[in-house]
Design a protein around this motif. Sequence first.
Motif, short mmCIF file in Angstrom:
data_model
loop_
_atom_site.label_atom_id
_atom_site.label_comp_id
_atom_site.label_asym_id
_atom_site.label_seq_id
_atom_site.Cartn_x
_atom_site.Cartn_y
_atom_site.Cartn_z
N TYR A 33 0.84 -1.19 0.00
CA TYR A 33 0.00 0.00 0.00
C TYR A 33 0.88 1.25 0.00
O TYR A 33 1.91 1.29 0.67
CB TYR A 33 -0.86 0.06 1.26
CG TYR A 33 -1.60 -1.21 1.62
CD1 TYR A 33 -0.93 -2.24 2.28
CD2 TYR A 33 -2.95 -1.36 1.35
CE1 TYR A 33 -1.60 -3.41 2.64
CE2 TYR A 33 -3.62 -2.52 1.71
CZ TYR A 33 -2.94 -3.54 2.35
OH TYR A 33 -3.61 -4.69 2.72
N ASN A 100 -5.10 -8.71 8.03
CA ASN A 100 -5.66 -7.45 8.48
C ASN A 100 -4.59 -6.45 8.90
O ASN A 100 -4.75 -5.26 8.69
CB ASN A 100 -6.61 -7.70 9.66
CG ASN A 100 -7.98 -8.15 9.18
OD1 ASN A 100 -8.48 -7.66 8.18
ND2 ASN A 100 -8.56 -9.10 9.88
N GLU A 101 -3.53 -6.92 9.53
CA GLU A 101 -2.53 -5.99 10.03
C GLU A 101 -1.64 -5.50 8.91
O GLU A 101 -1.09 -6.31 8.16
CB GLU A 101 -1.66 -6.64 11.12
CG GLU A 101 -2.38 -6.88 12.44
CD GLU A 101 -3.18 -8.17 12.47
OE1 GLU A 101 -3.87 -8.40 13.47
OE2 GLU A 101 -3.11 -8.94 11.49
N GLN A 102 -1.53 -4.17 8.80
CA GLN A 102 -0.62 -3.56 7.84
C GLN A 102 0.55 -2.99 8.62
O GLN A 102 0.36 -2.34 9.65
CB GLN A 102 -1.33 -2.45 7.06
CG GLN A 102 -2.49 -2.97 6.22
CD GLN A 102 -3.18 -1.89 5.43
OE1 GLN A 102 -2.63 -0.81 5.20
NE2 GLN A 102 -4.40 -2.16 5.00
N PHE A 103 1.75 -3.22 8.11
CA PHE A 103 2.97 -2.75 8.76
C PHE A 103 3.57 -1.65 7.90
O PHE A 103 3.77 -1.82 6.71
CB PHE A 103 3.94 -3.92 8.94
CG PHE A 103 3.38 -4.98 9.85
CD1 PHE A 103 2.62 -6.02 9.35
CD2 PHE A 103 3.60 -4.92 11.22
CE1 PHE A 103 2.07 -6.99 10.20
CE2 PHE A 103 3.07 -5.88 12.08
CZ PHE A 103 2.30 -6.90 11.56
N PHE A 104 3.87 -0.53 8.57
CA PHE A 104 4.27 0.67 7.86
C PHE A 104 5.77 0.88 7.89
O PHE A 104 6.45 0.54 8.87
CB PHE A 104 3.60 1.91 8.48
CG PHE A 104 2.14 2.03 8.14
CD1 PHE A 104 1.19 1.30 8.83
CD2 PHE A 104 1.73 2.88 7.12
CE1 PHE A 104 -0.16 1.41 8.51
CE2 PHE A 104 0.39 3.00 6.80
CZ PHE A 104 -0.56 2.27 7.50
N GLY A 105 6.27 1.50 6.82
CA GLY A 105 7.64 1.97 6.79
C GLY A 105 7.74 3.33 7.45
O GLY A 105 6.75 3.89 7.90
#
Lengths: 113, 111
Positions: A33, A100-105
């Motif tokens: 994303y 479901n969990e999105q991990f961000f930079g």
Amino acid sequence: EAGVAQSPRYKIIEKRQSVAFWCNPISGHATLYWYQQILGQGPKLLIQFQNNGVVDDSQLPKDRFSAERLKGVDSTLKIQPAKLEDSAVYLCASSFVGGNEQFFGPGTRLTVL
Amino acid sequence: EDQVTQSPEALRLQEGESSSLNCSYTVSGLRGLFWYRQDPGKGPEFLFTLYSAGEEKEKERLKATLTKKESFLHITAPKPEDSATYLCAVHAWNQGGKLIFGQGTELSVKP
């Protein structure tokens, strides 16, 4: 486990110039994303990829923004030409397919002068 | 239209002073509600996912709860290191993988 990598961390450009951001997701995450976060606001989704296909680009300003994920791993987001209102932090996130969990930079902070 | 509203926009607490952050949401079909923490100059860090009304999750001094219209993030005896912006987001069944975020609550905890 390595997290989501983004570069550059900061970029300052003049309006009407072009700029590109790079993202490498967490290994094994097929979904990627790109979000735009304007100061004082929550992130807003620009585009979602699953592998190398686009799932949702409904909020991407396609006259000036483009993104690709050619090999289904890393991704590039481009703005051409930039406007003053594009000043924001551009966040990349990744997740497992259906996860479901999105991990961000850490994000790229863009300033357009 | 799916929407998330967080309140207050900013909250200042003394160390040890417990409080709650609110996240009100309108969504056609809730798939999940997420809480993230964001430190200055960093990306959001995942805290919790809640899936159904009545569910609660805890992590150290934080506890998240969910009803059919809102979620609360309770902070018990906060410490200065809890200072950050807390973001709430919803994931709707008809929105693919998109998270819809609120504007965040900026928490400041003074020693």
